[in-house]
Design a protein around this motif. Structure first.
Motif, PDB file in Angstrom:
ATOM      1  N   MET A 164      36.873  -2.822  43.695  1.00 56.23           N
ATOM      2  CA  MET A 164      37.507  -2.999  42.390  1.00 56.23           C
ATOM      3  C   MET A 164      37.263  -1.799  41.476  1.00 56.23           C
ATOM      4  O   MET A 164      38.106  -1.482  40.633  1.00 56.23           O
ATOM      5  N   LYS A 165      36.138  -1.102  41.630  1.00 53.31           N
ATOM      6  CA  LYS A 165      35.924   0.130  40.864  1.00 53.31           C
ATOM      7  C   LYS A 165      37.052   1.114  41.127  1.00 53.31           C
ATOM      8  O   LYS A 165      37.606   1.723  40.208  1.00 53.31           O
ATOM      9  N   ARG A 166      37.370   1.272  42.407  1.00 55.06           N
ATOM     10  CA  ARG A 166      38.439   2.213  42.773  1.00 55.06           C
ATOM     11  C   ARG A 166      39.783   1.747  42.226  1.00 55.06           C
ATOM     12  O   ARG A 166      40.579   2.557  41.732  1.00 55.06           O
ATOM     13  N   VAL A 167      40.032   0.444  42.304  1.00 59.15           N
ATOM     14  CA  VAL A 167      41.293  -0.100  41.788  1.00 59.15           C
ATOM     15  C   VAL A 167      41.420   0.157  40.292  1.00 59.15           C
ATOM     16  O   VAL A 167      42.456   0.638  39.811  1.00 59.15           O
ATOM     17  N   TYR A 168      40.375  -0.141  39.545  1.00 59.19           N
ATOM     18  CA  TYR A 168      40.425   0.042  38.094  1.00 59.19           C
ATOM     19  C   TYR A 168      40.594   1.508  37.711  1.00 59.19           C
ATOM     20  O   TYR A 168      41.310   1.832  36.762  1.00 59.19           O
ATOM     21  N   LYS A 169      39.939   2.405  38.432  1.00 61.10           N
ATOM     22  CA  LYS A 169      40.094   3.835  38.160  1.00 61.10           C
ATOM     23  C   LYS A 169      41.536   4.269  38.372  1.00 61.10           C
ATOM     24  O   LYS A 169      42.108   5.000  37.559  1.00 61.10           O
ATOM     25  N   GLN A 170      42.113   3.825  39.479  1.00 67.32           N
ATOM     26  CA  GLN A 170      43.492   4.202  39.788  1.00 67.32           C
ATOM     27  C   GLN A 170      44.486   3.611  38.792  1.00 67.32           C
ATOM     28  O   GLN A 170      45.481   4.237  38.438  1.00 67.32           O
ATOM     29  N   GLU A 171      44.212   2.400  38.338  1.00 72.14           N
ATOM     30  CA  GLU A 171      45.141   1.703  37.447  1.00 72.14           C
ATOM     31  C   GLU A 171      45.057   2.161  35.989  1.00 72.14           C
ATOM     32  O   GLU A 171      45.979   1.906  35.211  1.00 72.14           O
ATOM     33  N   MET A 172      43.964   2.789  35.603  1.00 69.49           N
ATOM     34  CA  MET A 172      43.692   3.000  34.190  1.00 69.49           C
ATOM     35  C   MET A 172      44.822   3.681  33.416  1.00 69.49           C
ATOM     36  O   MET A 172      45.222   3.191  32.346  1.00 69.49           O
ATOM     37  N   PRO A 173      45.391   4.799  33.872  1.00 67.58           N
ATOM     38  CA  PRO A 173      46.470   5.422  33.078  1.00 67.58           C
ATOM     39  C   PRO A 173      47.656   4.482  32.867  1.00 67.58           C
ATOM     40  O   PRO A 173      48.172   4.357  31.746  1.00 67.58           O
ATOM     41  N   HIS A 174      48.104   3.842  33.949  1.00 70.62           N
ATOM     42  CA  HIS A 174      49.236   2.910  33.834  1.00 70.62           C
ATOM     43  C   HIS A 174      48.869   1.711  32.973  1.00 70.62           C
ATOM     44  O   HIS A 174      49.666   1.261  32.139  1.00 70.62           O
ATOM     45  N   PHE A 175      47.672   1.181  33.148  1.00 71.12           N
ATOM     46  CA  PHE A 175      47.229   0.001  32.401  1.00 71.12           C
ATOM     47  C   PHE A 175      47.255   0.262  30.899  1.00 71.12           C
ATOM     48  O   PHE A 175      47.803  -0.535  30.127  1.00 71.12           O
ATOM     49  N   LEU A 176      46.673   1.357  30.468  1.00 69.20           N
ATOM     50  CA  LEU A 176      46.621   1.661  29.034  1.00 69.20           C
ATOM     51  C   LEU A 176      48.023   1.861  28.459  1.00 69.20           C
ATOM     52  O   LEU A 176      48.314   1.396  27.354  1.00 69.20           O
ATOM     53  N   LYS A 177      48.867   2.548  29.203  1.00 68.95           N
ATOM     54  CA  LYS A 177      50.237   2.749  28.743  1.00 68.95           C
ATOM     55  C   LYS A 177      50.981   1.421  28.675  1.00 68.95           C
ATOM     56  O   LYS A 177      51.754   1.171  27.740  1.00 68.95           O
ATOM     57  N   ALA A 178      50.731   0.538  29.654  1.00 66.09           N
ATOM     58  CA  ALA A 178      51.476  -0.717  29.747  1.00 66.09           C
ATOM     59  C   ALA A 178      51.130  -1.697  28.641  1.00 66.09           C
ATOM     60  O   ALA A 178      51.979  -2.493  28.230  1.00 66.09           O
ATOM     61  N   ILE A 179      49.885  -1.664  28.130  1.00 64.43           N
ATOM     62  CA  ILE A 179      49.506  -2.633  27.101  1.00 64.43           C
ATOM     63  C   ILE A 179      49.666  -2.086  25.688  1.00 64.43           C
ATOM     64  O   ILE A 179      49.454  -2.813  24.712  1.00 64.43           O
ATOM     65  N   GLN A 192      40.891   2.712  20.145  1.00 64.70           N
ATOM     66  CA  GLN A 192      40.358   3.836  20.904  1.00 64.70           C
ATOM     67  C   GLN A 192      38.861   3.670  21.167  1.00 64.70           C
ATOM     68  O   GLN A 192      38.344   4.173  22.171  1.00 64.70           O
ATOM     69  N   GLU A 193      38.171   2.975  20.278  1.00 58.33           N
ATOM     70  CA  GLU A 193      36.742   2.743  20.494  1.00 58.33           C
ATOM     71  C   GLU A 193      36.482   1.990  21.791  1.00 58.33           C
ATOM     72  O   GLU A 193      35.504   2.265  22.499  1.00 58.33           O
ATOM     73  N   VAL A 194      37.368   1.028  22.106  1.00 60.97           N
ATOM     74  CA  VAL A 194      37.210   0.266  23.351  1.00 60.97           C
ATOM     75  C   VAL A 194      37.626   1.111  24.550  1.00 60.97           C
ATOM     76  O   VAL A 194      36.987   1.084  25.604  1.00 60.97           O
ATOM     77  N   VAL A 195      38.691   1.875  24.382  1.00 60.10           N
ATOM     78  CA  VAL A 195      39.159   2.752  25.462  1.00 60.10           C
ATOM     79  C   VAL A 195      38.075   3.763  25.823  1.00 60.10           C
ATOM     80  O   VAL A 195      37.832   4.029  27.013  1.00 60.10           O
ATOM     81  N   ILE A 196      37.399   4.305  24.821  1.00 55.48           N
ATOM     82  CA  ILE A 196      36.323   5.265  25.079  1.00 55.48           C
ATOM     83  C   ILE A 196      35.189   4.603  25.847  1.00 55.48           C
ATOM     84  O   ILE A 196      34.618   5.188  26.776  1.00 55.48           O
ATOM     85  N   GLN A 197      34.866   3.370  25.486  1.00 57.98           N
ATOM     86  CA  GLN A 197      33.800   2.664  26.202  1.00 57.98           C
ATOM     87  C   GLN A 197      34.186   2.428  27.655  1.00 57.98           C
ATOM     88  O   GLN A 197      33.355   2.538  28.567  1.00 57.98           O
ATOM     89  N   LEU A 198      35.446   2.094  27.883  1.00 58.36           N
ATOM     90  CA  LEU A 198      35.950   1.945  29.251  1.00 58.36           C
ATOM     91  C   LEU A 198      35.791   3.245  30.029  1.00 58.36           C
ATOM     92  O   LEU A 198      35.299   3.250  31.158  1.00 58.36           O
ATOM     93  N   ALA A 199      36.223   4.333  29.415  1.00 57.80           N
ATOM     94  CA  ALA A 199      36.163   5.628  30.081  1.00 57.80           C
ATOM     95  C   ALA A 199      34.727   6.017  30.389  1.00 57.80           C
ATOM     96  O   ALA A 199      34.431   6.532  31.476  1.00 57.80           O
ATOM     97  N   GLU A 200      33.819   5.770  29.442  1.00 59.23           N
ATOM     98  CA  GLU A 200      32.418   6.120  29.657  1.00 59.23           C
ATOM     99  C   GLU A 200      31.820   5.342  30.813  1.00 59.23           C
ATOM    100  O   GLU A 200      31.027   5.871  31.594  1.00 59.23           O
TER     101      GLU A 200
END
Length: 220
Positions: A164-179, A192-200
Motif C-alpha cells: 500500500m505504500k507503493r500504491v499511495y506513492k503512485q496515486e498521490m499526484p492524481h489523488f490530490l488533483k482529483a479531490i 496545504q498543511e495536510v498535503v505537506i504532512q502527507l508528503a513528509e
C-alpha cells in the motif's frame, strides 16, 4: 475559522463528539470490521478524526460546521463498509445534529462512499471524485482519511503495508488533483498543511527504505 475558536467548539461539543465516536465504534464492530491485521476499525476512525482535530479550523466557516465535520469523519465508511443506507446515516446524524447539519454530515459520508467496481480504479473513478469535489468538507475528510491510511502503512512492515505504500506513492499526484475543486470556499479546501504532512510521511519512508537497502548492500 480561528484555531482557538475551533478548539473552544470542540470542548463545547465534546459530549456529542464522544457519543458519535462510540456509536461509530459499535457500528463497525457489529459487522466485524477490523483495520490492519487485527485492530478494531475504531483505530482508523480515530486516526481520521485526529486530522480533523488538527486541521479542521482551516475548513470550518462557522460553529455549525463543527459537528457535521466530526460526524463525517467518524461515519465516512458507514455506507461502504458497515451496510448503512443514506437514510440510515441521516437518521443516525439526527440524534446529535440539527436537520441542516444532518444533511451536511450525511452528504459527506455519501460523497466518500466508493462506487461499485471490480478494481480500485473503478471504485474510485471520475464520478466518485466529482462527488467529493462538489460536496462541502468532503475533500478535507477524504484527505484526512488518506493521511490516516498512509501514516498507518508507513509504520507497518508487513506485506500489505509495503504494497500500500507503493500504491499511495503512485496515486498521490492524481489523488490530490482529483479531490481539489475549483473553489475559493473554505469548506471545499484541500489544506496545504495536510498535503505537506502527507508528503513528509512518504518522503521519510522512502528515505528509510533507501537507507535500509544501502545497509543490506554493504553487508554483502
Amino acid at each position: 475559522m480561528e484555531r482557538q475558536f475551533f478548539e473552544r467548539c470542540m470542548q463545547q461539543y465534546d459530549e456529542q463528539i464522544e457519543a458519535i465516536r462510540q456509536a461509530a465504534y459499535a457500528l463497525h464492530q457489529s459487522v466485524n470490521q477490523t483495520y490492519g491485521p487485527a485492530l478494531p476499525y475504531g483505530y482508523h476512525l480515530d486516526m481520521v478524526v485526529q486530522g480533523i482535530r488538527c486541521f479542521g479550523h482551516l475548513v470550518c466557516v462557522a460553529e455549525e460546521d463543527v459537528l457535521p465535520l466530526f460526524f463525517g469523519g467518524y461515519y465516512h465508511d458507514s455506507i461502504e463498509d458497515a451496510r448503512l443506507t443514506y437514510n440510515d446515516v441521516m437518521e443516525t446524524a439526527r440524534q446529535w445534529l440539527t436537520e441542516e447539519q444532518a444533511v451536511v454530515a450525511t452528504e459527506i459520508v455519501y460523497a466518500l462512499t466508493n462506487d461499485k467496481g471490480r478494481s480500485r480504479a473503478e471504485r474510485a473513478g471520475e464520478s466518485y471524485y466529482n462527488g467529493i469535489r462538489e460536496t462541502p468538507f468532503a475533500p478535507f475528510v477524504k484527505l484526512c482519511d488518506r493521511l490516516a491510511n498512509i501514516t498507518f502503512s508507513c509504520t507497518g512492515d508487513d506485506t500489505k503495508s509495503r504494497y500500500m505504500k507503493r500504491v499511495y506513492k503512485q496515486e498521490m499526484p492524481h489523488f490530490l488533483k482529483a479531490i481539489t475543486p475549483n473553489s475559493e470556499d473554505p469548506r471545499f479546501l484541500v489544506p496545504q498543511e495536510v498535503v505537506i504532512q502527507l508528503a513528509e510521511c512518504l518522503i521519510d519512508e522512502m528515505e528509510r527504505e533507501e537507507q535500509s537497502q544501502s545497509s543490506w548492500w554493504f553487508e554483502y
